[in-house]
Structure formats: structure tokens, C-alpha cells
Design a protein around this motif. Structure first.
Motif, PDB file in Angstrom:
ATOM      1  N   GLY A   2       5.936  37.445 -23.655  1.00  0.00           N
ATOM      2  CA  GLY A   2       6.375  38.194 -22.493  1.00  0.00           C
ATOM      3  C   GLY A   2       7.887  38.195 -22.361  1.00  0.00           C
ATOM      4  O   GLY A   2       8.609  37.567 -23.131  1.00  0.00           O
ATOM      5  N   THR A   3       8.356  38.921 -21.368  1.00  0.00           N
ATOM      6  CA  THR A   3       9.792  39.007 -21.128  1.00  0.00           C
ATOM      7  C   THR A   3      10.230  37.872 -20.216  1.00  0.00           C
ATOM      8  O   THR A   3       9.436  37.278 -19.490  1.00  0.00           O
ATOM      9  N   TYR A   4      11.544  37.600 -20.231  1.00  0.00           N
ATOM     10  CA  TYR A   4      12.086  36.528 -19.399  1.00  0.00           C
ATOM     11  C   TYR A   4      12.634  37.088 -18.098  1.00  0.00           C
ATOM     12  O   TYR A   4      13.223  38.181 -18.072  1.00  0.00           O
ATOM     13  N   SER A   5      12.441  36.328 -17.029  1.00  0.00           N
ATOM     14  CA  SER A   5      13.093  36.609 -15.753  1.00  0.00           C
ATOM     15  C   SER A   5      13.306  35.285 -15.040  1.00  0.00           C
ATOM     16  O   SER A   5      12.542  34.326 -15.234  1.00  0.00           O
ATOM     17  N   ASP A   6      14.363  35.219 -14.217  1.00  0.00           N
ATOM     18  CA  ASP A   6      14.641  33.983 -13.481  1.00  0.00           C
ATOM     19  C   ASP A   6      13.479  33.621 -12.563  1.00  0.00           C
ATOM     20  O   ASP A   6      13.137  32.443 -12.411  1.00  0.00           O
ATOM     21  N   GLY A   7      12.880  34.638 -11.954  1.00  0.00           N
ATOM     22  CA  GLY A   7      11.757  34.374 -11.059  1.00  0.00           C
ATOM     23  C   GLY A   7      10.570  33.759 -11.769  1.00  0.00           C
ATOM     24  O   GLY A   7       9.917  32.847 -11.248  1.00  0.00           O
ATOM     25  N   GLU A   8      10.274  34.269 -12.974  1.00  0.00           N
ATOM     26  CA  GLU A   8       9.157  33.723 -13.749  1.00  0.00           C
ATOM     27  C   GLU A   8       9.432  32.277 -14.153  1.00  0.00           C
ATOM     28  O   GLU A   8       8.531  31.420 -14.109  1.00  0.00           O
ATOM     29  N   PHE A   9      10.688  31.983 -14.520  1.00  0.00           N
ATOM     30  CA  PHE A   9      11.042  30.616 -14.900  1.00  0.00           C
ATOM     31  C   PHE A   9      10.932  29.678 -13.703  1.00  0.00           C
ATOM     32  O   PHE A   9      10.436  28.546 -13.826  1.00  0.00           O
ATOM     33  N   GLU A  10      11.390  30.121 -12.530  1.00  0.00           N
ATOM     34  CA  GLU A  10      11.273  29.285 -11.333  1.00  0.00           C
ATOM     35  C   GLU A  10       9.802  29.016 -10.993  1.00  0.00           C
ATOM     36  O   GLU A  10       9.455  27.917 -10.544  1.00  0.00           O
ATOM     37  N   ARG A  11       8.958  30.013 -11.198  1.00  0.00           N
ATOM     38  CA  ARG A  11       7.535  29.803 -10.945  1.00  0.00           C
ATOM     39  C   ARG A  11       6.974  28.736 -11.877  1.00  0.00           C
ATOM     40  O   ARG A  11       6.187  27.868 -11.459  1.00  0.00           O
ATOM     41  N   LYS A  12       7.366  28.785 -13.142  1.00  0.00           N
ATOM     42  CA  LYS A  12       6.895  27.784 -14.099  1.00  0.00           C
ATOM     43  C   LYS A  12       7.403  26.392 -13.720  1.00  0.00           C
ATOM     44  O   LYS A  12       6.685  25.395 -13.867  1.00  0.00           O
ATOM     45  N   LEU A  13       8.649  26.304 -13.251  1.00  0.00           N
ATOM     46  CA  LEU A  13       9.193  25.009 -12.845  1.00  0.00           C
ATOM     47  C   LEU A  13       8.458  24.467 -11.622  1.00  0.00           C
ATOM     48  O   LEU A  13       8.196  23.264 -11.533  1.00  0.00           O
ATOM     49  N   SER A  39      21.513  31.604 -18.386  1.00  0.00           N
ATOM     50  CA  SER A  39      20.802  31.812 -17.124  1.00  0.00           C
ATOM     51  C   SER A  39      19.724  30.762 -16.923  1.00  0.00           C
ATOM     52  O   SER A  39      19.505  30.277 -15.798  1.00  0.00           O
ATOM     53  N   ILE A  40      19.051  30.381 -18.004  1.00  0.00           N
ATOM     54  CA  ILE A  40      17.971  29.389 -17.920  1.00  0.00           C
ATOM     55  C   ILE A  40      18.514  28.038 -17.466  1.00  0.00           C
ATOM     56  O   ILE A  40      17.931  27.369 -16.602  1.00  0.00           O
ATOM     57  N   ILE A  41      19.659  27.618 -18.016  1.00  0.00           N
ATOM     58  CA  ILE A  41      20.242  26.334 -17.628  1.00  0.00           C
ATOM     59  C   ILE A  41      20.668  26.358 -16.171  1.00  0.00           C
ATOM     60  O   ILE A  41      20.512  25.366 -15.436  1.00  0.00           O
ATOM     61  N   LYS A  42      21.205  27.487 -15.693  1.00  0.00           N
ATOM     62  CA  LYS A  42      21.601  27.591 -14.283  1.00  0.00           C
ATOM     63  C   LYS A  42      20.389  27.451 -13.363  1.00  0.00           C
ATOM     64  O   LYS A  42      20.441  26.740 -12.351  1.00  0.00           O
ATOM     65  N   VAL A  43      19.298  28.145 -13.704  1.00  0.00           N
ATOM     66  CA  VAL A  43      18.082  28.056 -12.891  1.00  0.00           C
ATOM     67  C   VAL A  43      17.519  26.642 -12.935  1.00  0.00           C
ATOM     68  O   VAL A  43      17.088  26.100 -11.906  1.00  0.00           O
ATOM     69  N   TRP A  44      17.512  26.033 -14.115  1.00  0.00           N
ATOM     70  CA  TRP A  44      17.000  24.658 -14.255  1.00  0.00           C
ATOM     71  C   TRP A  44      17.809  23.703 -13.379  1.00  0.00           C
ATOM     72  O   TRP A  44      17.244  22.873 -12.655  1.00  0.00           O
ATOM     73  N   TYR A  45      19.142  23.805 -13.432  1.00  0.00           N
ATOM     74  CA  TYR A  45      20.005  22.875 -12.693  1.00  0.00           C
ATOM     75  C   TYR A  45      19.855  23.073 -11.186  1.00  0.00           C
ATOM     76  O   TYR A  45      19.828  22.104 -10.422  1.00  0.00           O
ATOM     77  N   LYS A  46      19.750  24.335 -10.745  1.00  0.00           N
ATOM     78  CA  LYS A  46      19.584  24.611  -9.319  1.00  0.00           C
ATOM     79  C   LYS A  46      18.287  23.988  -8.798  1.00  0.00           C
ATOM     80  O   LYS A  46      18.272  23.352  -7.735  1.00  0.00           O
ATOM     81  N   ASN A  47      17.202  24.152  -9.544  1.00  0.00           N
ATOM     82  CA  ASN A  47      15.927  23.574  -9.131  1.00  0.00           C
ATOM     83  C   ASN A  47      15.915  22.061  -9.299  1.00  0.00           C
ATOM     84  O   ASN A  47      15.269  21.358  -8.517  1.00  0.00           O
TER      85      ASN A  47
END
Length: 377
Positions: A2-13, A39-47
Motif C-alpha cells: 500500500g501507499t504511505y501516509s502520516d495518518g496510516e503510520f500514526e494508526r499503526k503506532l 516524515s516517518i521519523i518526525k511522526v515517530w518522535y512526535k508520538n
């Protein structure tokens, strides 16, 4: 994947649990989408900063799995995670974590240093800061961290004759999914040393060194930085054979369209309203045919550009692999020459040793050594 999106990554986290299976699943998804590493590292660090303290270690295990397993395809995650590594451990040192968690994090730092994941100077600064602020020395022993995947003891109720209640069963199931820390973080060298003391389940030397001997592009290739697999590229090229420009049937229909639908001068020949309505039907049919064909041609153009990028990325990756192979071959040649030199020196040294038969022996007049029984007489 599938494609990547910040929202999808946050859901997985948000759904991430403390289980090895889930961590490896999300890690594989992130490695596949490493073109979005920043972008992935930014989302990871924020969460990571906002989650509960009990889940911090799970996020660190996910980061560890990603940076280690992505190195075969590129250094994107290592570079991006390096920019926040000090901030991450500063944050962790301010939380008042349990000693067991501190030991796990210290073990993680030791593993990264042992496998040279990050730059030595950066890792040394982080280790010094962590050791000072956490007031817990870095633990480098194998047995320092016990596996969190402990096997729960069977709890029996004295009143029910050994029956377990639903809460205990659920707890056992939850614990059965926990991470085996030593299994995920164990270094190949330590596994090799342990295999000397065990006659079963001995890992192959080739398997242990597979990561260091596998050739893969070190740098991101043009475009997404994700070179396609040969099979994927073959399928994409084969699909182009059935593209719109190769559709002979539609092209023949277009060629057979009457001139009245495209030439304005033919309108002068119309004498009745019915002829005009008939021509309008033909023009609409021709317009629909041409719109559909033009749309297919535009899609084909996009697909050809995409396949062109895939070919460029594939060739770039192959050139990188070739350069690595040539570099590795040159290193092996140098090692071979060193081994031959050592062999020559060893043979020369052996030739210079005295001949054993001419050394003093039993016939030289020396007294024989006493036997064991003679020593106590």
C-alpha cells in the motif's frame, strides 16, 4: 504494502502492542516505505514523546528493528534517526524509568555500538549522557536483560481443583506475545560464542555473517530510492506491450471515422435537419471514442515514465552492486596476498627450526625420568 501516509503510520503506532510479531510487521512496512524516512521519523518522535511511559520501550524496539533491517537497502533511517538520537535519550532520562527498563535501553545502546549502527562519536556522547543522567551503567552482559517473554507459571485455585479463571488465561495469552529481547537484540558474535557451548541448534557461520556479506545499494537511487525487483520490472515492461498505443482495433476505428466528423467544410453539404441530427450522433460517438483513447494514452505516458524511472533505479542499483562487488573482490585479493605472505613466512620459520631427530634423546646418555611408583619409595 500500500501507499504511505502520516495518518496510516500514526494508526499503526496507536495499535502497536508489545509483541515481536507486530514490531516486525510494522518494521517491514516502514522499510518498504523508506523513501518517506524523514516524515516517518518526525511522526515517530512526535508520538514517542506523547505516549505513556510504559510504551516507550516498545517504540525503541521498533526503531531498533527498522534501523538495523533497513541497512541492507540504504542508510536513510540511520541518518534521520541520528538527528534525534540525543533528544530521545534526553527525554528518556527525565522520566524516572524503572531499573529494568534502563538496563534494556543501555543494552540497546551497546548493541548499536557493537554493530556500528551509528557514528561512533555520536553514540559515545549519547552513552555518556545516558550513563550520567540515568545513574545506571551501560549493561553489556548477555544475561543482564531477561526475556520479557517469560513463561507464566500455572496458577491453580485451591477451591476449584486447578481451574484457571478467565483473567489468568487472558494474561497468559498476552504474555505469550511479548518480545524475546535477547532474540531480537542478540549480536551475531555473541550467538557464535554461545554456540560453542551448545551442541544443538548451532547457527551456521554463513547465516551469522550473511548481513555483512550481502551486497546491496548503499545509496538511494534516483527517484524513490527503492530499486525494483527484477520480477517486478519484467512485469511492468510486459504490461507496456498491451498499452493503448498498441491497440490496433481502436486505432483502426479511428482511421475509419467518416470525414464529416472532423472537417468543418462538410457541414455545407447538409440540406436537412435530419442529416444534421445524424451527423451530431456520429460526432458524439467519435468524440467519446477519442476521449477514451486519449485518456488511455495519457495513462500509458504516465506508466512509461514510471517504468523509465524503475529502469533507471534498477540500473543505478546494479551499478552500485557492481562497484561493491569489485571493491569486495579487491579486498579479498589483498587478504589473499597477506595470507600468502604469512604462509611464506611460516614455511621459512618452520625450515629454520632445528631438526627434531638430532635433539638429545634416549640414546644420549641422559637418565630416564622416574616412574610414578618410584616417587613415593
Amino acid at each position: 504494502m500500500g501507499t504511505y501516509s502520516d495518518g496510516e503510520f500514526e494508526r499503526k503506532l496507536n495499535d502497536l502492542r508489545d509483541s515481536q510479531k507486530e514490531i516486525q510487521s510494522i518494521s517491514a512496512w516502514l522499510v518498504h516505505h523508506r523513501a518517506h524516512s524523514r516524515s516517518i521519523i518526525k511522526v515517530w518522535y512526535k508520538n514517542f514523546k506523547s505516549i505513556q511511559k510504559a510504551r516507550k520501550l516498545t517504540f525503541m524496539y521498533l526503531a531498533n528493528d527498522v534501523v538495523q533491517n533497513s541497512r541492507r537497502k540504504g542508510q536513510e533511517y540511520v541518518k534521520e534517526f541520528s538527528t534525534i538520537l540525543m533528544k530521545v535519550f534526553h527525554h528518556l532520562s527525565s522520566l524516572g524509568l524503572e531499573d529494568k527498563t534502563k538496563q534494556s535501553l543501555g543494552r540497546l545502546l551497546h548493541i548499536w555500538g557493537e554493530r556500528q549502527i551509528f557514528e561512533k562519536s555520536l553514540l559515545q556522547d549519547v552513552e555518556n549522557m545516558w550513563s550520567r543522567k540515568s545513574k545506571a551503567p551501560l549493561d553489556t552482559s548477555t544475561d543482564s536483560i531477561k526475556s520479557t517473554a517469560t513463561t507464566p507459571s500455572r496458577k491453580h485455585s485451591s477451591n476449584s481443583g486447578g481451574a484457571q479463571n478467565a483473567a489468568e488465561i487472558a494474561e497468559e495469552r498476552r504474555k505469550s506475545d511479548n518480545i524475546d529481547i535477547d532474540e531480537m537484540l542478540e549480536s551475531p558474535l555473541r550467538k557464535l560464542n554461545q554456540s560453542k557451548d551448545s551442541s544443538h541448534d548451532t547457527p551456521s557461520i554463513t547465516q551469522l555473517l550473511e548481513e555483512s556479506t550481502t551486497l546491496s545499494p548503499r545509496l538511494a537511487s534516483p527517484g524513490s530510492g527503492d530499486p525494483p525487483e527484477p520480477e517486478e520490472l519484467i512485469v511492468a515492461l510486459q504490461n507496456l506491450e498491451n498499452a493503448a498505443s498498441s491497440d490496433a482495433e481502436v486505432r483502426e476505428k479511428i482511421a475509419k471515422l467518416p470525414p464529416e466528423v472532423s472537417e468543418i467544410t462538410k457541414l455545407e453539404a447538409l440540406t436537412t435537419a435530419q442529416q444534421g441530427r445524424d451527423l451530431l450522433v456520429q460526432v458524439e460517438a467519435a468524440s467519446s471514442l477519442l476521449d477514451d483513447y486519449n485518456s488511455r494514452l495519457q495513462e500509458e505516458l504516465k506508466e512509461r515514465k514510471r517504468v523509465g524511472n524503475m529502469v533507471s533505479e534498477f540500473l543505478s542499483a546494479q551499478r552500485e552492486l557492481l562497484a561493491q562487488a569489485e571493491e569486495r573482490l579487491e579486498q579479498y585479493y589483498e587478504k589473499l596476498e597477506k595470507m600468502k605472505g604469512m604462509e611464506r613466512d611460516l614455511r621459512s620459520h618452520i625450515a629454520a627450526l632445528p631438526d627434531i631427530p638430532v635433539l638429545p634423546g634416549s640414546g644420549s646418555g641422559l637418565d630416564a625420568l622416574p616412574r610414578g611408583g618410584d616417587l613415593f619409595r
